[in-house]
Design a protein around this motif. Sequence first.
Motif, mmCIF file in Angstrom:
data_model
loop_
_atom_site.group_PDB
_atom_site.id
_atom_site.type_symbol
_atom_site.label_atom_id
_atom_site.label_comp_id
_atom_site.label_asym_id
_atom_site.label_seq_id
_atom_site.Cartn_x
_atom_site.Cartn_y
_atom_site.Cartn_z
ATOM 1 N N TYR A 200 0.833 -1.204 0.000
ATOM 2 C CA TYR A 200 0.000 0.000 0.000
ATOM 3 C C TYR A 200 0.870 1.257 0.000
ATOM 4 N N HIS A 203 2.483 1.691 -3.348
ATOM 5 C CA HIS A 203 1.508 2.210 -4.320
ATOM 6 C C HIS A 203 1.346 3.723 -4.172
ATOM 7 N N ILE A 258 -5.878 -1.075 -3.239
ATOM 8 C CA ILE A 258 -4.908 -1.891 -3.963
ATOM 9 C C ILE A 258 -5.465 -3.307 -4.071
#
Length: 291
Positions: A200, A203, A258
Amino acid sequence: MSNLPNLLWLRSFESAARLGSFTAAAQELGLTQAAVSTHIRNLESQLGYSLFRRSTRKLTMTEIGKAYLPSVRKAIDELALSTAGLFGAKHSSTITLRAPISTTVLVIAPQLPEFLKANPLINVRLLSAIWAETVLETEVDIDIRLGNGKWPDGHAELLAKDTIVPVCTPSLSQEIKSPEALCFTPLIHILGFEDQWSRYFAHCGLTPSEDHPRVMADTTLAAAELAASGAGVALILERAAIRQKDTGRLAIPLKTSIPLGQDHYLVERDHKTRTRQEVETVKDWLRHILK
């Protein structure tokens, strides 16, 4: 209609073809092996073709038998569906469903009462498992698993590409205005999914510190409860997060999601018994709520 074969003969033919045995067909239909054999001989006599090749060790279908079977099976299924639709089922049926424990509690259970209300003759028995590889001592009618879809004991049908989002208490949510704020917020990690937070952050283009405060839980269900108690922020299934948000127990501070990394699958095992219509009804409902 004079060319229409006797329905009892057709039932015996379909059962014997599916089970590969006159004896097994007789047990399923509540008949004697001799009765099933007679039904099929009479059917072959009326049609003028052999439907099976008989030997002492094995019962195999002829090519014309294989070609005839789909039409017979479709006719029997449509008759059963029409009868149930017009006159209703005579008895209630219990369906045994296995699913991951967090999916059961967070997704299936909240929507089950509405399904049962619409299908009063279907009873659902829920069995929960933390890991997809868990071996159960009882047979299940429907098996929902979380993973990559590759299991040696059955064919896996993908139900949905799952995503996860952060959740926390509504009050804590007010303090998280951007992904950067997560770098200073306690995070709840789930055993077996330890890479979720690192993915996460990656990302979002962030790198958390090594001494970032964290809490560990062994299931998504436990992580969601910890988040609801104010212990920090957890990553859970987006569909479950939305439902929890609607109840006011949890908030979704950031819209960024995600991929979970694993997905929900309906695993079909190679059963030789005919699937009950009630099982198909539950499967269709699961396909809808888990899509």
